[in-house]
Design a protein around this motif. Structure first.
Motif, short mmCIF file in Angstrom:
data_model
loop_
_atom_site.label_atom_id
_atom_site.label_comp_id
_atom_site.label_asym_id
_atom_site.label_seq_id
_atom_site.Cartn_x
_atom_site.Cartn_y
_atom_site.Cartn_z
N VAL A 71 0.87 -1.18 0.00
CA VAL A 71 0.00 0.00 0.00
C VAL A 71 0.90 1.23 0.00
O VAL A 71 2.13 1.13 0.14
N TYR A 72 0.29 2.40 -0.12
CA TYR A 72 1.06 3.63 -0.25
C TYR A 72 0.49 4.70 0.67
O TYR A 72 -0.73 4.82 0.81
N ASP A 73 1.40 5.46 1.27
CA ASP A 73 1.01 6.58 2.13
C ASP A 73 1.47 7.88 1.50
O ASP A 73 2.59 7.97 0.96
N LEU A 74 0.61 8.88 1.55
CA LEU A 74 1.00 10.22 1.11
C LEU A 74 1.58 10.95 2.31
O LEU A 74 0.89 11.19 3.30
N MET A 75 2.87 11.30 2.21
CA MET A 75 3.58 11.94 3.30
C MET A 75 3.73 13.44 3.03
O MET A 75 3.74 13.88 1.87
N GLN A 143 5.10 7.28 -0.11
CA GLN A 143 5.98 6.30 0.52
C GLN A 143 5.29 4.93 0.50
O GLN A 143 4.17 4.78 0.96
N ALA A 144 5.97 3.97 -0.07
CA ALA A 144 5.41 2.61 -0.15
C ALA A 144 5.70 1.84 1.14
O ALA A 144 6.72 2.05 1.79
N ARG A 145 4.80 0.98 1.51
CA ARG A 145 5.01 0.09 2.65
C ARG A 145 4.12 -1.13 2.48
O ARG A 145 3.30 -1.20 1.56
N MET A 146 4.31 -2.09 3.38
CA MET A 146 3.51 -3.30 3.35
C MET A 146 2.43 -3.23 4.43
O MET A 146 2.72 -2.84 5.56
N ALA A 147 1.22 -3.57 4.07
CA ALA A 147 0.11 -3.58 5.03
C ALA A 147 -0.40 -5.02 5.17
O ALA A 147 -0.10 -5.89 4.35
#
Length: 612
Positions: A71-75, A143-147
């Motif tokens: 998933v992706y977060d907008l920082m 910013q990409a991360r794993m959920a």
């Protein structure tokens, strides 16, 4: 002439001076420009935390329950936000203006120079729709991360969920190495095993110029540390049994807990009503959480761990064991069914021994059993005699894992209550109470309270003939193939192990004997003997609660189970058939088609009308 000649030299000097000043100015500007370019190219050191791959979760048959998905977060970095067109930004992100303002204020409160999450859990399609336009909004980056991705519709209360770390948690030293926006286990197993699932963070040092362009590793990465992936968890949960239990209690309020008595492994953990674990992940999970929180049926409430009720007649088994240990009764002791002492629910044969008393669940019999255990003439003062006897009784009862937290690998476990003399001193006054004040404890009523997990554990203890292993969900961590050390130890009760065998025949008669109160749980047709005990828990606020606890096969137990259905009446009518179906499912791998009528009864029947 000489005067004019002098003026010429003065003018020439002035022009020469002006030229020198102009030249020096140009040189100064050139130096500044070079200086700026040098500054622009100067590299700064940036510390980047590498979040590891979170450990996976499997069931006892190695079916994957919980995995990871990108998933992706907008920082946002507040200091870098310049001349933001809020209207256009909100239109692009499809977010209310107030949410943007709140997000920016929160980010500034944390740090003006470090990135903070503004929008979390963007999917790949959502990212694609905004990515090309982000260049128009300085200070914002993706910013990409794993959920977490939950591959089961069941077991939500045990699994828990992962969410963005809260400001309160960030203040705790335990979470000092986390940053805003990072994920952390919020509840359930995800929280309890957070350090194991999370793994170890890595750190990478990068050279970045003031324009934000990455210039490579610092000194070849000699100061970098690699991240280490979290360890996987292999649960003791039987997914098929769990799904079947949730199906049976759909639309009801209550719980089902089943254990492997030999190991303490939790086979199923049903809290009804339930919800799907995936509801608390992804975009909009906060709103869905609030919907669950406001639901009057309280689906978020973890009933097997947090709801404490009187255990009803199931508790008579513990009282009988304590009395035998104290030597005040034997398996052959009989007491009359004296209705003047306490009401008995039905007519039955004379309880001339413990087997008949258990089979018929005779209230007056167990009243007299506990009275013999508490009132033992240890003091000429009847009040002090009751205080001394109840204190000794309480200490012995607590060795069954009651009145204290068992220590299951989950948070929020309630300890329940086994009343002490001090409890009644405070409630009634010192020397203002005696056995007649507390007699309801003899039949599992009154002030006593236990959890669903504790009730299942009592049956596991009887199945083991005197000991239990602390119930736990995780049977294997990572490559070790072992649970945590505390889930491998035996805990013995204060009752001699040789006494437990005297309860088993009576418990078998409850289920398989003619006229037994738990006959609807019988598996005799499959050659399986069940040892059990029914319970009907009095409820001052409506219909009584139905409970049943058992283990099977009686002489080589592989499952111990406790069922509690709120407002369902007699224990033999509702809880017993539910337990029978669950034991059949686990021991035989299926439920016979001819038993479909019992499924329908448990799921849809009107329990207030007793079925024969």
């Amino acid at each position: 002439m000489q005067y004019l000649e002098g003026r010429r030299y003065v003018v020439l000097a002035i022009f020469t001076l002006v030229g020198l000043l102009f030249a020096s100015r140009l040189f100064y500007l050139q130096v500044l420009d070079d200086s700026y370019k040098t500054a622009a190219d100067r590299n700064t050191l940036q510390r980047q935390v590498q979040v590891p791959f979170r450990g996976l979760i499997y069931d006892r048959h190695d079916s994957l329950l919980v995995s990871n998905t990108p998933v992706y977060d907008l920082m946002v970095v507040p200091r870098e936000v310049k001349r933001l067109d809020s209207a256009k930004f909100c239109q692009l992100m499809q977010m209310p203006l107030e949410d943007l303002r709140l997000g920016l204020r929160t980010a500034k409160a944390y740090s003006r120079v470090r990135p903070s999450p503004l929008i979390q859990n963007l999917s790949t399609p959502e990212l694609a729709s905004i990515n090309d336009n982000l260049i128009n909004f300085p200070g914002f980056r993706v910013q990409a991360r794993m959920a977490r991705a939950y591959r089961t519709q069941n077991l939500a209360h045990a699994l828990g969920y992962v969410g963005s770390i809260t400001p309160k948690l960030l203040e705790s030293p335990k979470y000092a190495h986390y940053a805003p926006g990072e994920n952390v286990g919020i509840s359930g197993l995800e929280s309890y095993y957070e350090p194991i699932l999370m793994g170890r963070r890595g750190v990478q040092y990068r050279l970045v110029n003031v324009r934000g362009i990455d210039k490579g590793t610092f000194r070849g990465g000699e100061f970098d540390t690699l991240s280490q992936a979290g360890q996987d968890l292999h649960l003791s949960i039987d997914s098929d049994l769990q799904a079947y239990g949730e199906k049976l209690l759909a639309g009801r309020r209550g719980w089902i807990v089943a254990l492997d008595p030999k190991t303490g492994e939790i086979l199923c953990f049903v809290s009804a009503p339930h919800y799907e674990p995936q509801l608390l992940t992804g975009k909009g999970s906060g709103n869905r959480y609030m919907d669950l929180l406001r639901n009057p049926d309280r689906p978020l409430f973890d009933r097997p761990l947090m709801a404490t009720f009187p255990p009803g007649s199931v508790f008579k088994l513990v009282n009988e064991l304590v009395a035998m240990q104290l030597g005040v009764v034997t398996p052959a002791t009989g007491f009359p069914c004296d209705q003047h002492l306490v009401h008995c629910t039905h007519r039955h044969e004379y309880p001339s021994n413990v087997n008949i008393a258990i089979k018929q669940s005779c209230n007056p019999y167990f009243y007299q059993v506990m009275r013999a255990a508490v009132v033992r003439g240890q003091s000429p003062n009847k009040f002090e005699d009751a205080r001394l006897g109840l204190g000794q009784w309480q200490k012995m009862v607590k060795t069954f894992g009651l009145g204290e937290k068992l220590g299951v690998d989950m948070g929020h476990e309630k300890r329940g209550l086994i009343p002490s003399p001090e409890f009644y001193d405070k409630l009634r006054g010192y020397h203002h109470w005696n056995f007649k004040t507390v007699y309801s404890l003899s039949i599992g009523q009154g002030e006593i309270g236990i959890t669903g997990l504790q009730m299942a554990n009592v049956l596991a203890t009887i199945a083991n003939r005197g000991y239990y292993i602390t119930p736990h969900f995780v049977r294997s961590i990572g490559a070790s193939g072992q649970p945590l050390p505390q889930y491998r130890e035996r805990h013995y009760t204060a009752v001699d192990t040789t006494l437990f065998k005297y309860l088993i025949p009576g418990m078998q008669e409850v289920v398989d004997g003619r006229g037994g109160t738990g006959s609807f749980a019988s598996l005799a047709q499959y050659g399986i003997s069940v040892a059990g005990k029914t319970g009907t828990v009095q409820n001052a606020h409506g219909e009584d609660h139905s409970t049943f606890a058992a283990f099977a096969p009686a002489n080589d137990p592989k499952i111990a189970i406790a069922v509690f259905i709120e407002n369902a009446g007699f224990g033999g009518t509702a809880a017993a058939p539910a337990a029978g179906l669950m034991m059949e499912k686990y021991l035989r791998g299926k439920v016979a088609p001819r038993r479909k009528r019992w499924e329908d009864w448990v799921m849809y029947g009107d329990f207030t009308k007793r079925r024969h």
